[in-house]
Design an enzyme around this catalytic site. Structure first.
Site, short mmCIF file in Angstrom:
data_model
loop_
_atom_site.label_atom_id
_atom_site.label_comp_id
_atom_site.label_asym_id
_atom_site.label_seq_id
_atom_site.Cartn_x
_atom_site.Cartn_y
_atom_site.Cartn_z
N CYS A 1 11.66 -33.53 8.58
CA CYS A 1 11.23 -34.03 7.28
C CYS A 1 11.71 -33.09 6.18
CB CYS A 1 9.72 -34.18 7.23
SG CYS A 1 9.15 -34.78 5.62
N ASP B 1 12.21 -38.27 8.27
CA ASP B 1 11.55 -38.70 7.03
C ASP B 1 12.17 -37.81 5.96
OD1 ASP B 1 9.80 -39.65 5.12
OD2 ASP B 1 8.13 -38.36 5.73
N SER C 1 5.30 -38.15 1.17
CA SER C 1 4.90 -38.22 2.57
C SER C 1 3.45 -37.75 2.64
CB SER C 1 5.76 -37.30 3.42
OG SER C 1 7.11 -37.65 3.28
#
Ligand code: FAD
Length: 693
Positions: A646, A691, A453
């Site tokens: 995330c 994510d 990411s």
């Protein structure tokens, strides 16, 4: 409400973005086969002329079984190859493997009755298709399905088609195996006849391989009945011919020494850079983020200036790794090819439909170092396929037992975290010289790029992509050695080299840092960018809540960097709330000092709430902090805050998801199910985004 100019700009940008996303750049006409462009290393598919008509292709190549795969990380592709081999060797089927994006589906209503199509489909992220299956998925799950012949969904157009389905999913995600479930139901609705059950493998429970093995036996039995197949004793038939070219030097310019494509080999790589064509990017800065000795977390800055690559805050970058020299050596030793590691080999598909997965000609060394996933966990089926080539009877008997006895295999191989070479070393010190190299290419995955990411903001540094990666070095219970992650240890070695560290190779892994033909010297790494839907609200005055413990903070560093820059420019920036967790505030608190600077720029609008799991008597995690701050969270949600998670998919994301449901229910005096429902609603409307990995 009227649209103002900004809204319009955003809408147009979104539209262009989604067209680009869903077409995966197919309008840019990127060659799909990276080796085909040079003509030097044509694979079977390219040679036989590229038709997109599967019915014609099967007719032409005399096949009666096609195995389509929708794969993101290579596992579905691997299962497809294994099914093809088994179908051919055990049941005499004439099989071919097909990347689902290489063929059209508008004529599947012409699929002949005496043939069968397999669909091996992975589900990616939030119930999405893999990149190569997007168009297929859209076609079959769309509202008005129309085939080329004019047949529509009302006509049972697939009534002559037999199919087999297996899905690869992860039960920690909400839409478990959504891809195979939806495709299966669509095909059935269109009249196709499924043979056997639609199998589902679960990566979340760690049972993917065993789910696959357990599913396929009854499937083969059902298929044998349906097609009148006779099982026979399987003998190994090579899919590829691997010939040593003694007269060709490895220095010859036609030989791939690790370059990803022909253009890279020829030194003329150019954009558009993509998942088929990585950019060899300079690493301009790299540093350690942890302050403890035994764990590492890397921050790296990758320069993409001049590459025409672009990214948006929240996107992913993929890093193409190199295997550790120590593991390459082990592999070559175990298979008795160490002495001829630099011999040039030419690999060809024996059948015209067989795609050679690695560039050729190459050398054994380059194949193992750059193109094959040699360090991954080992599959039971692959181990048992090596039995026929064991160096002695005792090892053969042991391999047969490992292949047949699931529990024994787990005890001796899986729990010990052996890769294939370590597994064979644990059986005998004799080299396995009789194993055909083709079998190794068939049985192991292609070395896969790993995704990160992006931890920077494209608004602040459009030409420099930041990565935040924790170096994988884990001792799993049952294993006597540390498992060293392929990519992150390679990145660690690059960082050590770049910083002139006195111990450039901390674990004796001996990477080829300078890459094929020294092309990565000066610290370069092959990368590509993958666009994601994990995005900040277009209106910065909207509040956001982010939950990102550990390296889950990566995209949020980018988010905060972006909002701090906007605040510094005088824009109104909404509350920016981050829940961060780690072990100890003075060990692994990522970007601690940097966040202080952002705090100066953003004042009260930036709030960072921390959870340190190893500081108090009780372990505190982000989900606990979330609950303690229920009112703040609820107030922000009422102000239409976006909520982001995330990091760890297995535990954290699920806990946080549940905690959020509780908070909403409790704060609004609703029953618990209502809270969960509202989270689901937020998810579908895009105000709850994950994510996770
Ligand atoms: P690998 O070699 O892939 O190994 C990974 C793990 O697999 C090991 O730790 C071990 O548990 C297991 N394993 C490997 N080999 C064996 C074996 N022989 N036997 C048993 N077990 C084994 N990571 C980050 O640090 N930061 C990020 O920002 C980030 N973002 C991501 C975003 C996305 C969309 C995705 C999908 C992943 C992200 N990841 C991120 C994870 C990252 O992609 C890699 O998975 C991670 O860095 C490990 O890669 P590796 O090659 O070092 O380890």
């Amino acid at each position: 409400a009227q649209l103002d100019t900004l809204d319009l700009v955003v809408l147009v940008a979104l539209l262009v973005g989604s067209v680009a996303y869903f077409t995966k750049g197919s309008y840019w006409a990127v060659p799909k086969d990276p080796y085909a462009s040079s003509g030097a290393a044509l694979n079977g598919a390219a040679k036989s002329g590229k038709t997109r008509d599967i019915v014609e292709k099967m007719e032409e190549t005399n096949k009666n079984c096609v195995i389509f795969y929708g794969s993101q990380t290579g596992t579905a592709e691997d299962y497809a190859s294994r099914l093809a081999k088994e179908g051919s060797q055990r049941f005499g089927l004439k099989t071919m493997v097909a990347d689902i994006e290489d063929y059209d589906y508008e004529n599947l209503d012409k699929f002949p009755e005496d043939k069968v199509a397999f669909f091996v489909l992975a589900t990616y992220g939030e119930g999405e298709p893999t990149d190569n299956a997007v168009e297929f998925y859209q076609f079959f799950t769309g509202e008005d399905i129309a085939f080329e012949s004019g047949a529509t969904s009302d006509d049972q157009p697939l009534s002559s088609m037999k199919y087999v389905a297996f899905g690869l999913g992860n039960n920690t995600y909400e839409h478990y195996n959504a891809m195979v479930r939806q495709v299966d139901s669509a095909l059935t609705k269109l009249g196709a006849q499924r043979i056997g059950d639609a199998g589902e493998g679960d990566d979340g429970a760690g049972t993917m391989e065993e789910d696959f093995l357990a599913w396929k036996e009854p499937m083969w039995a059902a298929l044998s009945d349906a097609m009148g197949l006779q099982e026979r004793e399987a003998v190994y038939e090579a899919v590829f011919s691997v010939s040593e070219e003694d007269e060709r030097s490895p220095e010859d310019e036609t030989v791939y020494l690790g370059e990803p494509t022909a253009a890279h080999r020829e030194g003329r790589a150019k954009g558009p850079f993509s998942a088929h064509n990585p950019y060899i990017a300079p690493i301009v800065e790299s540093k350690e983020l942890f302050t403890v000795k035994d764990r590492n977390c890397l921050h790296m800055e990758i320069n993409i200036a001049g590459s025409n690559l672009s990214y948006q805050t929240g996107d992913h970058i993929a890093v193409w790794p190199t295997n550790a020299g120590a593991e390459v050596d082990r592999f070559l030793q175990v298979f008795g090819i160490e002495d001829k590691r630099h011999s040039v080999i030419s690999i060809k598909g024996i059948d015209v439909t067989a795609k050679v997965p690695i560039p050729t000609p190459t050398t054994y060394d380059a194949a193992v170092r750059y193109y094959m996933e040699v360090c991954a966990p080992v599959s039971r089926q692959f181990v048992s396929s090596l039995a026929a080539f064991a160096p002695d009877e005792a090892s053969k008997a042991e391999l047969v037992r490992l292949g047949n006895d699931k529990d024994y295999f787990h005890e001796k191989i899986t729990d010990k975290c052996f890769n294939i070479a370590q597994a064979l070393q644990s059986i005998t010190s004799q080299p396995f010289t009789a194993v055909p190299f083709s079998l190794l290419i068939e049985g192991l995955n292609k070395l896969q790029p790993r995704y990160y990411s992006i931890s920077s903001s494209s608004l602040v540094q459009k030409d420099k992509i930041s990565i935040t990666a924790v170096v994988e070095s884990v001792r799993l219970p049952g294993a006597s050695h540390l498992v060293k992650g392929v990519t992150t240890n390679y990145l660690l070695a690059l960082k050590q080299k770049q910083n002139g560290d006195p111990s450039p190779d901390p674990h004796g892994l001996t990477y080829s840092i300078t890459g094929p033909r020294n092309k990565y010297d000066g610290i370069h790494v092959p990368v590509h960018v993958r666009h994601s839907n994990f995005k900040l609200p277009s209106d910065p005055s909207k509040p956001i809540i982010m939950v990102g413990p550990g390296t889950g903070v990566a995209p949020f560093r980018g988010f905060i960097q972006e909002r701090a820059a906007l605040a510094a420019k005088g824009e109104k920036v909404g509350t920016t709330l981050l829940f961060f967790g780690c072990r100890k505030s003075d060990e692994d608190f990522l970007y601690k000092d940097e966040f202080k600077t952002y705090q100066d720029q953003m004042g009260d609008s930036l709030k960072i709430i921390t959870a340190f799991s190893r500081e108090g008597a009780q372990k505190v995690y982000v989900q606990h902090r979330l609950k303690e701050n229920a009112q703040l969270v609820s107030d922000l949600l009422k102000q239409k805050a976006n909520f982001y998670i995330c990091g760890d998919a297995a535990n954290m994301a699920r806990e946080v998801n549940l905690a959020l449901g509780h908070i909403i229910a409790e704060q609004r005096g609703l029953p618990a199910e209502k809270g969960e429902e509202m989270v689901k609603h937020m998810r579908s409307s895009g105000s709850y985004q994950e994510d996770v990995w």
